[in-house]
Motif scaffolding. Structure first.
Motif, PDB file in Angstrom:
ATOM      1  N   VAL A  72     -21.288  15.182   7.991  1.00 27.31           N
ATOM      2  CA  VAL A  72     -20.024  14.707   8.541  1.00 27.31           C
ATOM      3  C   VAL A  72     -19.506  13.552   7.687  1.00 27.31           C
ATOM      4  CG1 VAL A  72     -18.865  13.680  10.528  1.00 27.31           C
ATOM      5  CG2 VAL A  72     -20.623  15.416  10.871  1.00 27.31           C
ATOM      6  N   GLN A  73     -18.269  13.648   7.323  1.00 24.46           N
ATOM      7  CA  GLN A  73     -17.631  12.555   6.600  1.00 24.46           C
ATOM      8  C   GLN A  73     -16.610  11.881   7.512  1.00 24.46           C
ATOM      9  OE1 GLN A  73     -16.081  14.548   3.076  1.00 24.46           O
ATOM     10  NE2 GLN A  73     -17.846  13.872   1.889  1.00 24.46           N
ATOM     11  N   LEU A  74     -16.570  10.560   7.414  1.00 26.70           N
ATOM     12  CA  LEU A  74     -15.648   9.780   8.229  1.00 26.70           C
ATOM     13  C   LEU A  74     -14.623   9.125   7.314  1.00 26.70           C
ATOM     14  CD1 LEU A  74     -18.220   7.998  10.586  1.00 26.70           C
ATOM     15  CD2 LEU A  74     -17.010  10.159  10.973  1.00 26.70           C
ATOM     16  N   GLN A  75     -13.378   9.184   7.718  1.00 28.63           N
ATOM     17  CA  GLN A  75     -12.300   8.593   6.929  1.00 28.63           C
ATOM     18  C   GLN A  75     -11.484   7.677   7.828  1.00 28.63           C
ATOM     19  OE1 GLN A  75     -11.538   8.978   3.470  1.00 28.63           O
ATOM     20  NE2 GLN A  75     -10.321   7.189   4.050  1.00 28.63           N
ATOM     21  N   ALA A  76     -11.549   6.393   7.521  1.00 34.21           N
ATOM     22  CA  ALA A  76     -10.806   5.410   8.307  1.00 34.21           C
ATOM     23  C   ALA A  76      -9.417   5.204   7.729  1.00 34.21           C
ATOM     24  CB  ALA A  76     -11.565   4.089   8.336  1.00 34.21           C
ATOM     25  N   SER A  77      -8.474   4.903   8.601  1.00 40.78           N
ATOM     26  CA  SER A  77      -7.108   4.631   8.176  1.00 40.78           C
ATOM     27  C   SER A  77      -6.443   3.702   9.180  1.00 40.78           C
ATOM     28  CB  SER A  77      -6.317   5.937   8.046  1.00 40.78           C
ATOM     29  OG  SER A  77      -6.236   6.593   9.299  1.00 40.78           O
ATOM     30  N   GLY A  78      -5.272   3.239   8.818  1.00 37.00           N
ATOM     31  CA  GLY A  78      -4.498   2.415   9.741  1.00 37.00           C
ATOM     32  C   GLY A  78      -4.523   0.936   9.453  1.00 37.00           C
ATOM     33  N   GLY A  79      -5.300   0.530   8.471  1.00 35.23           N
ATOM     34  CA  GLY A  79      -5.332  -0.884   8.140  1.00 35.23           C
ATOM     35  C   GLY A  79      -4.050  -1.315   7.445  1.00 35.23           C
ATOM     36  N   GLY A  80      -3.957  -2.592   7.220  1.00 36.16           N
ATOM     37  CA  GLY A  80      -2.781  -3.118   6.539  1.00 36.16           C
ATOM     38  C   GLY A  80      -2.580  -4.569   6.865  1.00 36.16           C
ATOM     39  N   LEU A  81      -1.383  -5.023   6.641  1.00 36.23           N
ATOM     40  CA  LEU A  81      -1.026  -6.414   6.882  1.00 36.23           C
ATOM     41  C   LEU A  81      -0.351  -6.535   8.238  1.00 36.23           C
ATOM     42  CD1 LEU A  81      -0.713  -9.343   5.870  1.00 36.23           C
ATOM     43  CD2 LEU A  81       1.475  -8.625   4.848  1.00 36.23           C
ATOM     44  N   ALA A  82      -0.806  -7.453   9.032  1.00 38.45           N
ATOM     45  CA  ALA A  82      -0.214  -7.697  10.340  1.00 38.45           C
ATOM     46  C   ALA A  82      -0.065  -9.193  10.553  1.00 38.45           C
ATOM     47  CB  ALA A  82      -1.074  -7.087  11.443  1.00 38.45           C
ATOM     48  N   GLN A  83       0.871  -9.557  11.382  1.00 40.44           N
ATOM     49  CA  GLN A  83       1.091 -10.963  11.683  1.00 40.44           C
ATOM     50  C   GLN A  83       0.219 -11.398  12.852  1.00 40.44           C
ATOM     51  OE1 GLN A  83       5.293 -11.634  12.318  1.00 40.44           O
ATOM     52  NE2 GLN A  83       5.658 -11.800  10.119  1.00 40.44           N
ATOM     53  N   PRO A  84      -0.136 -12.652  12.889  1.00 44.68           N
ATOM     54  CA  PRO A  84      -0.863 -13.152  14.064  1.00 44.68           C
ATOM     55  C   PRO A  84      -0.091 -12.836  15.343  1.00 44.68           C
ATOM     56  CG  PRO A  84      -0.865 -14.788  12.323  1.00 44.68           C
ATOM     57  CD  PRO A  84       0.066 -13.691  11.876  1.00 44.68           C
ATOM     58  N   GLY A  85      -0.820 -12.367  16.319  1.00 43.10           N
ATOM     59  CA  GLY A  85      -0.184 -11.960  17.561  1.00 43.10           C
ATOM     60  C   GLY A  85       0.286 -10.524  17.561  1.00 43.10           C
ATOM     61  N   GLY A  86       0.235  -9.888  16.431  1.00 42.50           N
ATOM     62  CA  GLY A  86       0.666  -8.513  16.312  1.00 42.50           C
ATOM     63  C   GLY A  86      -0.417  -7.531  16.717  1.00 42.50           C
ATOM     64  N   SER A  87      -0.208  -6.275  16.386  1.00 44.56           N
ATOM     65  CA  SER A  87      -1.157  -5.232  16.777  1.00 44.56           C
ATOM     66  C   SER A  87      -1.356  -4.237  15.646  1.00 44.56           C
ATOM     67  CB  SER A  87      -0.664  -4.514  18.028  1.00 44.56           C
ATOM     68  OG  SER A  87       0.560  -3.853  17.764  1.00 44.56           O
ATOM     69  N   LEU A  88      -2.481  -3.546  15.718  1.00 41.98           N
ATOM     70  CA  LEU A  88      -2.807  -2.487  14.766  1.00 41.98           C
ATOM     71  C   LEU A  88      -3.575  -1.395  15.487  1.00 41.98           C
ATOM     72  CD1 LEU A  88      -4.083  -4.152  11.451  1.00 41.98           C
ATOM     73  CD2 LEU A  88      -2.079  -2.703  11.726  1.00 41.98           C
ATOM     74  N   ARG A  89      -3.458  -0.202  14.967  1.00 41.17           N
ATOM     75  CA  ARG A  89      -4.246   0.911  15.487  1.00 41.17           C
ATOM     76  C   ARG A  89      -4.998   1.540  14.331  1.00 41.17           C
ATOM     77  NH1 ARG A  89      -4.115   4.472  19.958  1.00 41.17           N
ATOM     78  NH2 ARG A  89      -4.649   6.650  19.491  1.00 41.17           N
ATOM     79  N   LEU A  90      -6.293   1.455  14.385  1.00 36.87           N
ATOM     80  CA  LEU A  90      -7.138   2.055  13.373  1.00 36.87           C
ATOM     81  C   LEU A  90      -7.598   3.425  13.851  1.00 36.87           C
ATOM     82  CD1 LEU A  90      -9.375  -0.993  12.368  1.00 36.87           C
ATOM     83  CD2 LEU A  90      -7.146  -0.305  11.449  1.00 36.87           C
ATOM     84  N   SER A  91      -7.674   4.362  12.927  1.00 34.08           N
ATOM     85  CA  SER A  91      -8.167   5.694  13.259  1.00 34.08           C
ATOM     86  C   SER A  91      -9.281   6.083  12.314  1.00 34.08           C
ATOM     87  CB  SER A  91      -7.031   6.718  13.167  1.00 34.08           C
ATOM     88  OG  SER A  91      -6.061   6.487  14.160  1.00 34.08           O
ATOM     89  N   CYS A  92     -10.170   6.900  12.808  1.00 30.84           N
ATOM     90  CA  CYS A  92     -11.273   7.406  12.004  1.00 30.84           C
ATOM     91  C   CYS A  92     -11.337   8.909  12.238  1.00 30.84           C
ATOM     92  CB  CYS A  92     -12.575   6.728  12.425  1.00 30.84           C
ATOM     93  SG  CYS A  92     -14.031   7.271  11.507  1.00 30.84           S
ATOM     94  N   ALA A  93     -11.109   9.660  11.189  1.00 28.92           N
ATOM     95  CA  ALA A  93     -11.132  11.111  11.285  1.00 28.92           C
ATOM     96  C   ALA A  93     -12.444  11.639  10.746  1.00 28.92           C
ATOM     97  CB  ALA A  93      -9.958  11.690  10.497  1.00 28.92           C
ATOM     98  N   ALA A  94     -13.074  12.508  11.501  1.00 33.67           N
ATOM     99  CA  ALA A  94     -14.348  13.092  11.096  1.00 33.67           C
ATOM    100  C   ALA A  94     -14.126  14.508  10.583  1.00 33.67           C
ATOM    101  CB  ALA A  94     -15.318  13.104  12.267  1.00 33.67           C
ATOM    102  N   SER A  95     -14.926  14.880   9.593  1.00 37.73           N
ATOM    103  CA  SER A  95     -14.801  16.221   9.020  1.00 37.73           C
ATOM    104  C   SER A  95     -15.471  17.275   9.888  1.00 37.73           C
ATOM    105  CB  SER A  95     -15.415  16.248   7.616  1.00 37.73           C
ATOM    106  OG  SER A  95     -16.800  15.934   7.688  1.00 37.73           O
ATOM    107  N   GLY A  96     -16.275  16.826  10.841  1.00 38.10           N
ATOM    108  CA  GLY A  96     -16.948  17.750  11.737  1.00 38.10           C
ATOM    109  C   GLY A  96     -17.020  17.183  13.140  1.00 38.10           C
ATOM    110  N   SER A  97     -17.717  17.882  13.986  1.00 38.34           N
ATOM    111  CA  SER A  97     -17.800  17.479  15.382  1.00 38.34           C
ATOM    112  C   SER A  97     -18.616  16.198  15.564  1.00 38.34           C
ATOM    113  CB  SER A  97     -18.450  18.592  16.212  1.00 38.34           C
ATOM    114  OG  SER A  97     -18.673  18.149  17.535  1.00 38.34           O
ATOM    115  N   LEU A  98     -18.105  15.347  16.436  1.00 41.15           N
ATOM    116  CA  LEU A  98     -18.826  14.129  16.818  1.00 41.15           C
ATOM    117  C   LEU A  98     -19.276  14.193  18.272  1.00 41.15           C
ATOM    118  CD1 LEU A  98     -16.587  11.420  15.091  1.00 41.15           C
ATOM    119  CD2 LEU A  98     -18.832  12.211  14.367  1.00 41.15           C
TER     120      LEU A  98
END
Length: 127
Positions: free
Chosen positions: A1-27
């Motif tokens: 199984v390979q995991l690929q994270a995404s969703g990072g970046g630059l955010a301001q204090p007080g802001g929000s982010l949503r990170l995702s991790c996609a798997a190549s197979g069943s978890l």
């Protein structure tokens, strides 16, 4: 199984982010979670969720500001973070450990037991 994270970046204090991790197979049989590593610091656990989704556990530093979820139909794990702080700046990694046990702090103390690691995604919180 390979995991690929995404969703990072630059955010301001007080802001929000949503990170995702996609798997190549069943978890389906894996507890999954997020770790992070800031410059000059050791990797630390952020949030984790059991294979059933029935239990979640959060580090004290993010509790109340973060929500971890899983969508087994899409083989993805998500981490929603709000009220971001500069201390949240780090590279975030998703991870999977094969177990049906409920999760708690033990998951964060088991980095050597992790079966799969994703590549990190950078989160920078700055004004």
């Amino acid at each position: 199984v390979q995991l690929q994270a995404s969703g990072g970046g630059l955010a301001q204090p007080g802001g929000s982010l949503r990170l995702s991790c996609a798997a190549s197979g069943s978890l389906d049989y894996y507890a999954v979670g997020w770790f992070r590593q800031a410059p000059g610091k050791e990797r630390e656990g952020v949030a984790c969720i059991s294979s059933s989704g029935g239990t979640q556990y959060y580090a004290a530093s993010v509790k109340g500001r973060s929500t971890i979820s899983r969508d087994d139909a899409k083989n993805t794990i998500n981490l929603q973070m709000i009220n971001l702080e500069s201390e949240d700046t780090a590279v975030y990694y998703c991870a999977a450990l094969r177990t049906g046990a409920p999760v708690s702090g033990w998951f964060f103390n088991s980095p050597v037991g992790i079966d799969y690691w994703g590549e990190g995604t950078q989160v920078t919180v700055s004004s």
